[in-house]
Design a protein around this motif. Sequence first.
Motif, PDB file in Angstrom:
ATOM      1  N   PRO A  53      88.361 121.092  51.055  1.00 16.67           N
ATOM      2  CA  PRO A  53      89.248 121.796  50.645  1.00 16.67           C
ATOM      3  C   PRO A  53      90.919 121.322  50.111  1.00 16.67           C
ATOM      4  N   ARG A  54      91.893 122.064  49.236  1.00 11.85           N
ATOM      5  CA  ARG A  54      92.785 121.647  49.002  1.00 11.85           C
ATOM      6  C   ARG A  54      94.024 122.767  48.784  1.00 11.85           C
ATOM      7  N   GLN A  59      91.096 129.347  46.772  1.00 16.70           N
ATOM      8  CA  GLN A  59      89.215 129.976  46.889  1.00 16.70           C
ATOM      9  C   GLN A  59      88.558 128.836  46.936  1.00 16.70           C
ATOM     10  N   GLY A  60      88.455 127.744  47.665  1.00 14.03           N
ATOM     11  CA  GLY A  60      88.089 126.456  47.615  1.00 14.03           C
ATOM     12  C   GLY A  60      86.484 127.007  48.770  1.00 14.03           C
ATOM     13  N   ARG A  61      87.463 127.537  49.902  1.00 12.88           N
ATOM     14  CA  ARG A  61      86.747 127.864  50.785  1.00 12.88           C
ATOM     15  C   ARG A  61      85.665 128.816  50.470  1.00 12.88           C
ATOM     16  N   GLN A  62      85.541 129.734  49.442  1.00 11.62           N
ATOM     17  CA  GLN A  62      84.776 130.678  49.797  1.00 11.62           C
ATOM     18  C   GLN A  62      83.686 129.871  48.458  1.00 11.62           C
ATOM     19  N   SER A 121      78.725 123.221  47.768  1.00 14.13           N
ATOM     20  CA  SER A 121      80.876 124.143  47.934  1.00 14.13           C
ATOM     21  C   SER A 121      81.588 123.725  46.524  1.00 14.13           C
ATOM     22  N   ARG A 122      82.289 124.070  46.588  1.00 11.94           N
ATOM     23  CA  ARG A 122      83.736 124.126  45.139  1.00 11.94           C
ATOM     24  C   ARG A 122      84.188 122.326  46.126  1.00 11.94           C
ATOM     25  N   PRO A 123      84.901 121.971  46.369  1.00 11.71           N
ATOM     26  CA  PRO A 123      85.457 120.971  47.543  1.00 11.71           C
ATOM     27  C   PRO A 123      84.068 119.592  46.445  1.00 11.71           C
TER      28      PRO A 123
END
Length: 468
Positions: A53-54, A59-62, A121-123
Motif C-alpha cells: 500500500p502507498r 483505498q489501496g488497502r480496501q 489487491s490493488r497493490p
Amino acid sequence: MASTARPGPARERTHAVVIGAGVAGLAVARVLTDACERVTVIDRDTLPTAPAPRRGVPQGRQLHTLLARGALALDELFPGFTDELVAAGASRADTQGDAHWYLDGHRAYRAPSGLISYGASRPLVEQLLRARVAALAGVGIRDSTEVLGLAAAPDRTRITGVRVRPRSGGASGDAGEETLGADLVVDASGRGSRALTWLEELGHPLPARTRVRADVVYVTRRFRREPHHLGGLMGVAVVGFPGMPRGGALLAEEDGRFAVVLVGQFGEEPPTDDEGMLAYAESLPGPDIAELLRTAEPLDRPVKMRYPASVRHHYEKLGRHLGGFLVAGDALCSFNPAYGQGMTAAAQQAILLRKLLAEGTDDLPRRFFRAAARAVDTPWLLAAGGDLRFPEVEGRRGPADGLLDRYLTRYRAAASADPVLARTFLAVAHMMEPPARLMSPGHVLRVLRAARKAGGPGTGRPRTPAAS
C-alpha cells in the motif's frame, strides 16, 4: 513477459507527461507510447518495489475486484495481463457460478455464466502494471515528485509542460523546481487531482460538476483462506438496499487469503473490533460473511475508509479547452467504490484515447472529453442510480423513476429463481451488457414469471445446480 507492442499512429508528439502512477495513469501511459517518442509518469509517492500500500492510494488497502469488462480492457492494453495476475496468486472466478450474490436480500441463482472476474489487491495490480509500463521503450517513471502546476504558452491556450519539484527525502534528491517540457499532459492523479486549481490559475473556465451523495463507510480486513471456507466458492457480495443500508463482500485474492469488506451508508458505520464486525456481518442477509469471520484466522488489522460522494466533472460541456491537457480516471469521474468500477472505467478511457490518437491529434481535448463522457455514462448510471434508490440521497428523480425502481426491485427478487435474469444483472454490473438489457421484453416476461417463485428477502431460495 508478453510484448505490449502494437501498430500505432505516427509519432506526432515528442513528449507526454502523465500525472499519477495508479491504474489510470499506467493505462494511459501504455497508450501514449504508440503516439509519443517519450512518456514520463510522475507520482508524489516513493513507489514500492514490491506490492505494498502507498499513501497516494489510500483505498489501496480496501477490497478490490477487477470486473469482467475491466479484465478484457487490461488484457487488450497489456496482452496476457490477467494470466500474469493469476500466476501472481490472484483468483479467477466465474462471477455468477463461483460466488453468492445477495440482491435486495435475495440470493441470486448461482450457475455458470462465462463472466470472468479477478480478485487481487490493488497493490498487486499496480505493481504488475507498473512493471509492464516501465519496460516499454521511451518510458520513464519519476516517483517522489510533486507537480506544482502547468506551464503554458504566453497566450495560455496550450500547455508547454509541467512544473515539478522533488519531494524531500525522495529518491529524486533535493533539487529545486524545474519545468518538464511536454506536448501533452494527462492528469490521472485520482480524487486528489488539482486540475481545477491549475486551470483557474491559467484563466481557463472550470467544468460543471455533478455530485451524488454516497455517504459510504467501509472496513476491510484479510483472513487466511482454507479449502473448507464457503464450500470452495471464491466470493460473496451482499448489496445494500433501501431499508438495509448495510452490505459487505468477501473475495479470494493472492497469498491464500480472503479480503472481507463491510459497508455502511447514511449513518451506518461498520465497527473495527472483532465482536462488532461479527455482529455487523450477522445483521446482513445471508450467513456467508459472518461464518467466515467466526472461523477464519485474521491476518491484519481492519482498515476503515470514508467516501462522501460520487463526483463527475463535465469537461465535455466546456466551450473552450486548454490545448494539450487531458484529465482521466478518478480525476475525471469517481464512483461509489461499492460498485467496483474504478479500474474498469480507467482502462476503458485509455482504450478510447488510443483510438482517438490513431485518428489524429487535432482538437484532442474536445474530442476526448466528449467521447469519455459517453463512456462514463454507463458506470455513472449504475453507481449514481443505485445510490438514488435510497431516499436519503438528494438528486433529481423523474416520474418514470419510481416505476423503473419498482420493476428492478421485482427483477432482483426474480433473479433468485431465474439464472438468465441473474446472469444479465451481473453482466450489466460488470459492464458487459447495457442497462437497457434488463428491460428487454423477454426479461420483463421472465420477471413476471419468476418473481412468484422467489423467496422472501434474506432467503434467496438457494437454487443452484448443486442445491435447488
